[in-house]
Write an enzyme that holds these catalytic residues in place. Structure first.
Site, PDB file in Angstrom:
ATOM      1  N   HIS A 274     -15.675 -49.917  21.947  1.00  0.00           N
ATOM      2  CA  HIS A 274     -14.822 -51.029  21.481  1.00  0.00           C
ATOM      3  C   HIS A 274     -14.412 -50.699  20.047  1.00  0.00           C
ATOM      4  O   HIS A 274     -13.672 -49.765  19.821  1.00  0.00           O
ATOM      5  CB  HIS A 274     -15.627 -52.318  21.628  1.00  0.00           C
ATOM      6  CG  HIS A 274     -14.854 -53.582  21.433  1.00  0.00           C
ATOM      7  ND1 HIS A 274     -13.501 -53.615  21.297  1.00  0.00           N
ATOM      8  CD2 HIS A 274     -15.263 -54.887  21.370  1.00  0.00           C
ATOM      9  CE1 HIS A 274     -13.102 -54.866  21.146  1.00  0.00           C
ATOM     10  NE2 HIS A 274     -14.156 -55.663  21.186  1.00  0.00           N
ATOM     11  N   HIS A 313      -6.924 -47.446  27.655  1.00  0.00           N
ATOM     12  CA  HIS A 313      -7.164 -48.858  27.381  1.00  0.00           C
ATOM     13  C   HIS A 313      -7.287 -49.595  28.703  1.00  0.00           C
ATOM     14  O   HIS A 313      -6.604 -49.256  29.663  1.00  0.00           O
ATOM     15  CB  HIS A 313      -6.008 -49.447  26.557  1.00  0.00           C
ATOM     16  CG  HIS A 313      -6.394 -50.692  25.853  1.00  0.00           C
ATOM     17  ND1 HIS A 313      -6.395 -51.915  26.467  1.00  0.00           N
ATOM     18  CD2 HIS A 313      -6.849 -50.901  24.594  1.00  0.00           C
ATOM     19  CE1 HIS A 313      -6.816 -52.816  25.612  1.00  0.00           C
ATOM     20  NE2 HIS A 313      -7.104 -52.227  24.476  1.00  0.00           N
ATOM     21  N   ASP A 369      -6.904 -47.364  17.964  1.00  0.00           N
ATOM     22  CA  ASP A 369      -7.897 -46.644  17.177  1.00  0.00           C
ATOM     23  C   ASP A 369      -7.536 -45.198  16.890  1.00  0.00           C
ATOM     24  O   ASP A 369      -8.214 -44.541  16.105  1.00  0.00           O
ATOM     25  CB  ASP A 369      -9.259 -46.674  17.888  1.00  0.00           C
ATOM     26  CG  ASP A 369      -9.859 -48.055  17.832  1.00  0.00           C
ATOM     27  OD1 ASP A 369      -9.814 -48.650  16.752  1.00  0.00           O
ATOM     28  OD2 ASP A 369     -10.355 -48.531  18.859  1.00  0.00           O
TER      29      ASP A 369
HETATM   30  N1  CMC Z   1     -10.463 -39.608  27.865  1.00  0.00           N
HETATM   31  C1  CMC Z   1     -10.515 -38.996  29.063  1.00  0.00           C
HETATM   32  N2  CMC Z   1     -10.492 -39.644  30.231  1.00  0.00           N
HETATM   33  C2  CMC Z   1     -10.437 -40.978  30.196  1.00  0.00           C
HETATM   34  C3  CMC Z   1     -10.373 -41.688  28.977  1.00  0.00           C
HETATM   35  C4  CMC Z   1     -10.388 -40.957  27.782  1.00  0.00           C
HETATM   36  N3  CMC Z   1     -10.324 -41.567  26.598  1.00  0.00           N
HETATM   37  N4  CMC Z   1     -10.317 -43.012  29.239  1.00  0.00           N
HETATM   38  C5  CMC Z   1     -10.340 -43.135  30.564  1.00  0.00           C
HETATM   39  N5  CMC Z   1     -10.397 -41.902  31.150  1.00  0.00           N
HETATM   40  C6  CMC Z   1     -10.372 -41.602  32.580  1.00  0.00           C
HETATM   41  C7  CMC Z   1     -11.707 -41.929  33.235  1.00  0.00           C
HETATM   42  O1  CMC Z   1     -12.572 -40.811  33.233  1.00  0.00           O
HETATM   43  C8  CMC Z   1     -11.253 -42.321  34.620  1.00  0.00           C
HETATM   44  O2  CMC Z   1     -10.936 -41.132  35.312  1.00  0.00           O
HETATM   45  P1  CMC Z   1     -11.301 -41.001  36.883  1.00  0.00           P
HETATM   46  O3  CMC Z   1     -10.451 -42.038  37.552  1.00  0.00           O
HETATM   47  O4  CMC Z   1     -10.973 -39.599  37.220  1.00  0.00           O
HETATM   48  O5  CMC Z   1     -12.778 -41.327  36.998  1.00  0.00           O
HETATM   49  C9  CMC Z   1      -9.942 -43.050  34.390  1.00  0.00           C
HETATM   50  O6  CMC Z   1      -9.424 -42.491  33.171  1.00  0.00           O
HETATM   51  C10 CMC Z   1     -10.103 -44.573  34.229  1.00  0.00           C
HETATM   52  O7  CMC Z   1     -11.070 -44.809  33.208  1.00  0.00           O
HETATM   53  P2  CMC Z   1     -12.012 -46.090  33.143  1.00  0.00           P
HETATM   54  O8  CMC Z   1     -13.238 -45.735  32.378  1.00  0.00           O
HETATM   55  O9  CMC Z   1     -12.186 -46.652  34.534  1.00  0.00           O
HETATM   56  O10 CMC Z   1     -11.106 -47.101  32.326  1.00  0.00           O
HETATM   57  P3  CMC Z   1     -11.611 -48.411  31.628  1.00  0.00           P
HETATM   58  O11 CMC Z   1     -10.483 -49.369  31.688  1.00  0.00           O
HETATM   59  O12 CMC Z   1     -12.928 -48.879  32.180  1.00  0.00           O
HETATM   60  O13 CMC Z   1     -11.907 -47.924  30.133  1.00  0.00           O
HETATM   61  C11 CMC Z   1     -11.693 -47.497  27.822  1.00  0.00           C
HETATM   62  C12 CMC Z   1     -11.113 -48.228  29.050  1.00  0.00           C
HETATM   63  C13 CMC Z   1     -10.919 -47.902  26.571  1.00  0.00           C
HETATM   64  C14 CMC Z   1     -13.183 -47.902  27.646  1.00  0.00           C
HETATM   65  C15 CMC Z   1     -11.583 -45.965  28.077  1.00  0.00           C
HETATM   66  O14 CMC Z   1     -10.232 -45.587  28.218  1.00  0.00           O
HETATM   67  C16 CMC Z   1     -12.254 -45.149  26.964  1.00  0.00           C
HETATM   68  O15 CMC Z   1     -13.464 -44.916  27.016  1.00  0.00           O
HETATM   69  N6  CMC Z   1     -11.473 -44.702  25.930  1.00  0.00           N
HETATM   70  C17 CMC Z   1     -12.025 -43.992  24.811  1.00  0.00           C
HETATM   71  C18 CMC Z   1     -12.655 -44.992  23.859  1.00  0.00           C
HETATM   72  C19 CMC Z   1     -11.611 -45.749  23.085  1.00  0.00           C
HETATM   73  O16 CMC Z   1     -10.658 -45.185  22.566  1.00  0.00           O
HETATM   74  N7  CMC Z   1     -11.832 -47.068  22.976  1.00  0.00           N
HETATM   75  C20 CMC Z   1     -10.964 -47.947  22.195  1.00  0.00           C
HETATM   76  C21 CMC Z   1     -10.311 -48.969  23.047  1.00  0.00           C
HETATM   77  S1  CMC Z   1      -8.987 -49.811  22.193  1.00  0.00           S
HETATM   78  C22 CMC Z   1      -9.751 -50.754  20.986  1.00  0.00           C
HETATM   79  C23 CMC Z   1     -10.353 -51.977  21.537  1.00  0.00           C
HETATM   80  O17 CMC Z   1      -9.620 -52.817  22.088  1.00  0.00           O
HETATM   81  O18 CMC Z   1     -11.567 -52.125  21.351  1.00  0.00           O
END
Ligand code: CMC
Length: 436
Positions: A274, A313, A369
């Protein structure tokens, strides 16, 4: 199958293939009530059908008129006003007023609001003593979380959450005091004396003064940097039902005081997925170190070894609108401070990711971020402070959401269901017998 009832209300007809029975569930605002599912049951013993939704990816927990997001089209609006216009033409305190009160202030309302916030920036001297008790290397976010929680003990009347006047003064206090607490947490880690607020300065200029003032009579930050930080606060001010806001609402649903609820929000924001993501972005950029290491890093991400921090996101499946504004703010800041050498690596990662099939098919775009850490570093904040800055910006959003929650008659104490997967009714053998 979607249908309409005889009365014209949209509805969903569900057939339970276990029993052959059919049910008609009303559809309101594109949702069905999860509690309507409980009538779908096998027999009288059965508790009824429930929705399984880890991480609440498809569950609305409230009605809200604060922030609108259209993730597919990259739209973000506070109380109906587009984020781009607020970032360009408003100020953080005006946006805070808008979020809390639901509409833009008149001149008198604005002056009174700014006056109130300005004159509540001081904290009780015992708070200072309390903060000084932390270890020399305490993470400022831990200090912020604890000191905001501690404020509930300084304002015990804040427990009276049904009194609108009591609520209002806590909201003013929290927005006013967060920069003081955040700046002191920063000074603590540096072993520097805490600086008291300067009521002649604007909200953001005063924050910078409390952070960076040394022996000079008056600290006056470069107005371009003050403006850039004010814009960053605006961009972070609310983001509907994200992890920390959900924490504020969930804890607030127990009718605890707002300091404790916001402390829970700060705890949630502390996590690397987050608010901690921009700190993680910088660490990632440093680890990559130079342009020639980028391809190997990207391959590692695609192989699932790690994530490209600052990308992706839960809601935005298009460019995060805040990331565009931040990119501009970064250029403004670098004009004053000189370019951060990590910027080139960040730009190259973005260029590759926007073309690479892995990121394109998963709709992974830069989020808020990705560039904010670079700006914060240029402003000479250590990475541990990044989340503190996020928290100060997010406070009006948390408080607006808390206010909406405590006035919402439909809300109940947050208490999700579970699917129990453990064993049942095992006869207990006392330790002396088990270990004999
Ligand atoms: N790098 C590489 N692959 C990713 C990333 C990433 N940053 N984010 C998601 N994926 C892939 C993930 O591995 C999955 O692939 P597959 O379908 O092959 O398993 C697919 O994309 C969907 O990911 P998810 O984890 O199901 O998506 P989510 O909606 O649960 O997660 C997130 C959202 C923000 C936690 C995630 O994108 C992430 O971990 N990003 C990096 C951390 C980050 O930048 N966080 C800041 C968020 S914005 C600020 C805020 O609002 O707090």
């Amino acid at each position: 199958m979607t249908d309409e009832t005889a009365s014209g209300t949209p509805s969903l007809t569900v057939r339970d293939n276990r029993t052959g029975r059919e049910y008609e569930l009303p559809i309101t605002d594109g949702t069905i009530k999860a509690s309507d599912l409980t009538q779908i049951r096998l027999n009288d013993e059965d508790g009824g059908l429930a929705a399984y939704d880890p991480g609440f990816v498809n569950t609305a927990s409230c009605r809200s008129s604060i922030t609108y997001i259209d993730g597919d089209h990259g739209i973000l609006e506070y109380r109906g006003y587009p984020i781009e216009q607020l970032a360009e033409k408003s100020s953080f305190l005006e946006v805070a007023y808008l979020l809390i009160h639901g509409d833009l202030p008149t001149r008198e309302e604005y002056d009174e609001w700014v006056h109130q916030i300005t004159y509540h920036t001081f904290v009780h001297e015992n708070v200072k003593g309390f903060m000084q008790g932390f270890r020399y290397d305490a993470h400022p976010m831990g200090m912020l979380m604890a000191s905001v929680g501690a404020l509930s003990t300084f304002y015990p009347e804040s427990r009276n959450i049904t009194d609108p006047q009591v609520r209002d003064i806590q909201i003013v206090r929290m927005i006013a005091k967060l920069p003081t607490l955040g700046a002191w947490a920063f000074r603590h880690a540096q072993g520097k004396p805490y600086v008291y607020p300067d009521n002649e300065l604007s909200y953001t200029a005063n924050f910078l003064a409390m952070l960076f003032k040394m022996s000079e009579q008056k600290y006056e930050a470069d107005p371009r940097l003050v403006h850039a930080l004010d814009v960053l606060f605006i961009l972070h001010a609310d983001h509907e039902q994200n992890c920390s806001t959900n924490a504020v609402r969930s804890v607030g649903s127990s009718q605890v005081d707002p300091y404790s609820a916001v402390a829970a929000g700060i705890a949630a924001l502390y996590g690397p997925l987050h608010g901690g993501a921009n700190e993680a972005v910088l660490r990632m950029l440093r680890r990559i170190g130079s342009m020639e290491n980028i391809p190997a890093f990207i391959e590692g991400v695609k192989a699932g070894n790690e994530r490209l921090m600052g990308f992706g996101h839960r809601v935005y499946k298009n460019y995060d609108p805040r990331a565009k504004i931040i990119k501009q703010a970064a250029e403004d800041v670098f004009e004053v401070t000189g370019v951060n050498p990590l910027l080139k690596i960040a730009q190259e990662l973005e260029r590759i990711a926007l073309e690479d099939e892995y990121f394109v098919t998963r709709k992974l775009y830069p989020n808020v971020d990705f560039y904010s850490g670079l700006i914060y570093e240029a402003l000479e904040f250590p990475p541990e402070m990044f989340t503190v800055l996020f928290a100060i910006g997010r406070a009006p959003g948390w408080l607006a959401q808390w206010l909406e929650l405590v006035q919402d008659k439909e809300q109940k104490i947050a208490r999700p269901k579970q699917i129990y997967t453990g064993q049942r009714t095992i006869p207990f053998t006392p330790a002396v017998e088990r270990w004999a």
